[in-house]
Design an enzyme around this catalytic site. Structure first.
Site, PDB file in Angstrom:
ATOM      1  N   SER A 106      -6.432  14.257 -15.323  1.00  0.00           N
ATOM      2  CA  SER A 106      -6.092  13.531 -14.091  1.00  0.00           C
ATOM      3  C   SER A 106      -7.248  13.513 -13.101  1.00  0.00           C
ATOM      4  O   SER A 106      -8.137  14.375 -13.121  1.00  0.00           O
ATOM      5  CB  SER A 106      -4.881  14.175 -13.416  1.00  0.00           C
TER       6      SER A 106
HETATM    7  N1  SAH Z   1      -2.890  18.524 -17.308  1.00  0.00           N
HETATM    8  C1  SAH Z   1      -3.854  17.897 -18.184  1.00  0.00           C
HETATM    9  C2  SAH Z   1      -3.724  16.400 -18.259  1.00  0.00           C
HETATM   10  C3  SAH Z   1      -2.625  16.061 -19.124  1.00  0.00           C
HETATM   11  S1  SAH Z   1      -2.464  14.432 -19.749  1.00  0.00           S
HETATM   12  C4  SAH Z   1      -5.265  18.287 -17.816  1.00  0.00           C
HETATM   13  O1  SAH Z   1      -5.470  18.977 -16.828  1.00  0.00           O
HETATM   14  O2  SAH Z   1      -6.177  17.890 -18.548  1.00  0.00           O
HETATM   15  C5  SAH Z   1      -0.799  14.665 -20.321  1.00  0.00           C
HETATM   16  C6  SAH Z   1      -0.648  15.561 -21.510  1.00  0.00           C
HETATM   17  O3  SAH Z   1       0.745  15.724 -21.754  1.00  0.00           O
HETATM   18  C7  SAH Z   1      -1.239  14.981 -22.790  1.00  0.00           C
HETATM   19  O4  SAH Z   1      -2.171  15.874 -23.329  1.00  0.00           O
HETATM   20  C8  SAH Z   1      -0.013  14.809 -23.689  1.00  0.00           C
HETATM   21  O5  SAH Z   1      -0.304  15.027 -25.052  1.00  0.00           O
HETATM   22  C9  SAH Z   1       0.937  15.851 -23.129  1.00  0.00           C
HETATM   23  N2  SAH Z   1       2.365  15.642 -23.432  1.00  0.00           N
HETATM   24  C10 SAH Z   1       3.045  14.472 -23.484  1.00  0.00           C
HETATM   25  N3  SAH Z   1       4.337  14.699 -23.790  1.00  0.00           N
HETATM   26  C11 SAH Z   1       4.481  16.043 -23.944  1.00  0.00           C
HETATM   27  C12 SAH Z   1       5.575  16.898 -24.278  1.00  0.00           C
HETATM   28  N4  SAH Z   1       6.796  16.427 -24.556  1.00  0.00           N
HETATM   29  N5  SAH Z   1       5.356  18.236 -24.327  1.00  0.00           N
HETATM   30  C13 SAH Z   1       4.115  18.751 -24.071  1.00  0.00           C
HETATM   31  N6  SAH Z   1       3.045  17.991 -23.771  1.00  0.00           N
HETATM   32  C14 SAH Z   1       3.217  16.653 -23.704  1.00  0.00           C
END
Ligand code: SAH
Length: 234
Positions: free
Chosen positions: A85
């Site tokens: 993000s």
């Molecule tokens: N917080 C992260 C950015 C995350 S992007 C950072 O600091 O880099 C969102 C993430 O959520 C992705 O990696 C995606 O694979 C994950 N995601 C999506 N659905 C999910 C679920 N049901 N359980 C766990 N992770 C999930």
């Protein structure tokens, strides 16, 4: 005597300067500019959040060829179709949680591990779940190398939360849900706060602040955002 005192003062100043330069990395100045130009300027004031944003080496969490863009005012691709993000959004979500060092925090969507590291600068224990195994493992490695020992990474579907470690004082979800998962509401501690992007499509998503007081759930829309979707295991 005066010369002697002068010598001591000069030595102390030199030691101090050496101390700071040892702690520096090549991106420290750019990171300071990021905190001032993108985060303080947009109204983030929580000292713990600002301090964490200043400390975490964001460039270590992005792919090697994206390091020089790591402190830009926007999201970045981290592979597997996912993004880290925008720094301001990370800071905003962190501030909304009003964290104290003793708080136990759950993150859904580890991604690069950057947000988890920011949380771990403020609290001792962070539990984070990632559904894409390759991303989760890579984040776990990065966090280990940077000695964020209080971060626990699990590969799995964050929809169900982490029941063995519940309740959590704070929960942060970093993928857009259509509806807030009930298990996460259940795992929120009394007096706890959750920040989560909610929306049927990416164009109408809102960051929602959820609070639990006397067992009652209150929700408040905080701002319009754009997030990758929350996925479920088939
Ligand atoms: N917080 C992260 C950015 C995350 S992007 C950072 O600091 O880099 C969102 C993430 O959520 C992705 O990696 C995606 O694979 C994950 N995601 C999506 N659905 C999910 C679920 N049901 N359980 C766990 N992770 C999930």
């Amino acid at each position: 005597m005066i010369l002697f005192v002068k010598h001591i003062i000069l030595s102390l100043l030199l030691l101090q300067a050496m101390g700071t330069s040892f702690a520096q990395d090549e991106f420290e100045e750019i990171r300071r500019q990021m905190v001032e130009g993108q985060i303080i300027s947009r109204g983030i004031t929580d000292p713990a959040t600002l301090d964490a944003m200043f400390k975490v080496p964001r460039h270590e969490f992005v792919p090697a060829n994206a390091k020089r863009y790591a402190y830009r005012d926007g999201p970045l691709s981290i592979g597997a179709g996912q993004t880290i993000s925008q720094p301001y959004i990370v800071a905003f979500m962190t501030e909304e949680l009003q964290l104290k060092p003793q708080h136990k925090v759950l993150e859904i969507g580890t991604g690069s591990g950057y947000q988890a590291a920011v949380l771990a600068e403020i609290v001792e224990q962070v539990y984070t779940i990632e559904i894409v195994e390759s991303l989760g493992r890579r984040a776990e490695n990065t966090l280990k190398q940077l000695e964020y020992d209080g971060v626990h990474v699990r590969i799995g579907d964050g929809y169900v939360g982490w029941p063995e470690e519940a309740p959590f004082d704070a929960i942060i979800v970093t993928a857009r849900v259509k509806e807030i998962p009930q298990p996460l509401l259940d795992q929120l501690a009394e007096g706890g706060r959750m920040i989560i992007p909610v929306g049927k499509s990416n164009w109408n998503a809102q960051l929602v602040l959820v609070r639990k007081n006397n067992g009652k759930i209150k929700k408040k829309k905080r701002m319009a955002v754009s997030f990758v979707p929350f996925t479920r295991k088939q």
